[in-house]
Write a protein that holds these residues in place. Structure first.
Motif, PDB file in Angstrom:
ATOM      1  N   GLY A 363      47.321  31.054  37.451  1.00 26.93           N
ATOM      2  CA  GLY A 363      46.109  31.229  38.242  1.00 26.93           C
ATOM      3  C   GLY A 363      44.922  31.689  37.432  1.00 26.93           C
ATOM      4  N   LEU A 364      45.029  31.647  36.102  1.00 28.40           N
ATOM      5  CA  LEU A 364      43.954  32.137  35.226  1.00 28.40           C
ATOM      6  C   LEU A 364      42.927  31.034  34.994  1.00 28.40           C
ATOM      7  N   HIS A 365      42.073  30.834  35.979  1.00 24.12           N
ATOM      8  CA  HIS A 365      41.010  29.844  35.871  1.00 24.12           C
ATOM      9  C   HIS A 365      39.716  30.543  35.450  1.00 24.12           C
ATOM     10  N   PRO A 366      38.932  29.927  34.579  1.00 19.85           N
ATOM     11  CA  PRO A 366      37.745  30.607  34.020  1.00 19.85           C
ATOM     12  C   PRO A 366      36.556  30.631  34.970  1.00 19.85           C
ATOM     13  N   THR A 367      36.705  31.336  36.070  1.00 20.70           N
ATOM     14  CA  THR A 367      35.567  31.592  36.953  1.00 20.70           C
ATOM     15  C   THR A 367      35.578  33.080  37.316  1.00 20.70           C
ATOM     16  N   VAL A 368      34.419  33.603  37.604  1.00 21.05           N
ATOM     17  CA  VAL A 368      34.305  35.022  37.950  1.00 21.05           C
ATOM     18  C   VAL A 368      35.099  35.323  39.216  1.00 21.05           C
ATOM     19  N   GLU A 369      35.043  34.402  40.178  1.00 19.78           N
ATOM     20  CA  GLU A 369      35.673  34.645  41.475  1.00 19.78           C
ATOM     21  C   GLU A 369      37.202  34.698  41.371  1.00 19.78           C
TER      22      GLU A 369
END
Length: 406
Positions: A363-369
């Protein structure tokens, strides 16, 4: 025939030579940019900016995916041809004014193919398959172990009775629950495949429900008193069924006890299968290993009557369960973003890029949210575990104090 082989080999060499002579292309980066532009085009289309959405979708293909095509075409030409048709379907759908849900399904297929393409170029590595296998094993083994312990508790209660029909009713109820679980998996897979909503929204809702259940399970497993109350409640239901003399009632108690675990398993695997994507075969490997481990567990419990060190085993399962809950939070937020329900604050280029399979499974997607939601979930877990430890310590002190006073 030899001449045909020679010409075919020459063409392959010329094709490879052309690919090698072409300028160096960062294929994974081009694929990620393609994904971002496809998602952006859907958001624009949902906002009524159909012309802008069409231009964005066209840019995703012409300005980025086409640059990644040459090396991918050598490695998997069928995938490239398939994606060309899908991109064309997306653009044609926008021109024709198709419903947003239909376009989101096409975009979901494109996203799955992009992940597969990135895996082809980058390789699956070791961590992605390991995470998929770990998830496949842990989910089934945890739920299966809980079911085995509950069945063992039922048999322990029935040991006072020599009525073999009662034990047979328990086995029938358990078998019916396993069959119902398999049918639930097949039905859920079919319904989700024809649901009139986007794949992203389905993934988001599934992940959200899985997180809620995993979160409650994590702390329930740590509370020995809660688990004892659950077993006592189940034994009370078994007692009522035995006293009524109804084999059907006893089978129904067993069925509901096992099927509850099975239903949770189906839900978790639906979320995990989406995250596994190209490495889903390793998830099924974990499932196979869990089945083998559960077979040994059942043999020890019901054949030899041995007790298992669950007090040491459950904390490990709780930790892995918590990590997957954090992963599902990230995937759920990302799915809501791709469905256009949440804003996207991209961190591409500011954070190190990781393998797409690892990103999907963690789940480590590069978005702040997404990272913010995972950080909050992790903080809640840490505080909850600390609270559970303090409460358990206080309970032991109170029990020790009562023994001293007595």
């Amino acid at each position: 025939m030899n001449l045909q082989k020679f010409l075919l080999g020459l063409l392959v060499l010329l094709g490879l030579g052309t690919a090698l002579a072409a300028p160096s292309v960062d294929v994974p980066n081009e694929l990620r940019l393609t994904h971002d532009l496809v998602s952006q085009s859907l958001r624009e289309y949902a906002q009524g900016k159909s012309q802008q959405a069409f231009r964005t979708a066209r840019s995703a293909y012409l300005d980025h995916f086409e640059y990644a095509e040459p090396p991918l075409r050598v490695l998997n030409p069928d995938l490239i041809l398939e994606m060309e048709y899908r991109f064309a379907d997306l653009r044609n759908g926008m021109k024709a004014g198709q419903p947003t849900g239909e376009l989101q399904k096409i975009a979901g297929d494109i996203d799955g193919s992009l992940r597969k393409a990135e895996s082809i170029v980058s390789g699956t590595g070791v961590l992605g398959p390991t995470l998929a296998a770990t998830g496949g094993f842990t989910i089934l083994f945890r739920e299966g172990l809980e079911a085995a312990l509950l069945i063992a508790a039922i048999f322990a209660y029935l040991d006072t009775s020599r009525n073999t029909q009662l034990r047979r009713a328990v086995w029938y109820g358990g078998a019916a629950a396993l069959l119902a679980t398999a049918l639930t998996w097949a039905l859920a897979t079919y319904v989700l495949s024809i649901a009139p909503v986007s794949r992203e929204l389905i993934s988001a809702v599934t992940s959200a429900i899985a997180v809620v259940i995993l979160f409650s399970l994590s702390f329930w497993l740590l509370q020995q008193s809660d688990r004892r109350r659950s077993v006592e409640f189940m034994r009370a239901r078994v007692s009522q069924a035995v006293q009524s003399g109804s084999l059907l009632a006893l089978g129904a108690v067993t069925f509901t006890t096992i099927y509850r675990e099975g239903f949770e398993t189906v839900l978790f695997y639906q979320a995990l299968s989406v995250a596994s994507g190209p490495v889903s075969v390793y998830m099924y490997l974990g499932v196979a290993l869990a089945i083998l481990a559960l077979a040994v567990t059942f043999l020890l419990l019901f054949r030899f009557g041995r007790r298992l060190p669950t007090a040491k085993l459950f904390p490990v399962l709780v930790s892995v369960t918590a990590l997957f809950a954090v992963a599902f939070v990230g995937n759920g937020v990302r799915a809501f973003q791709e469905a256009g329900w949440l804003n996207v604050t991209n961190l591409y280029g500011r954070l190190p890029t990781i393998d797409p399979n690892v990103a999907a499974l963690t789940g480590l997607h590069p978005t702040v949210e997404t990272l913010g939601a995972q950080g909050l979930m992790l903080l809640i877990y840490v505080l909850g575990f600390v609270y559970a430890r303090v409460r358990a310590g206080a309970g032991r002190q109170n029990a020790a104090g009562k023994l001293e006073r007595s």
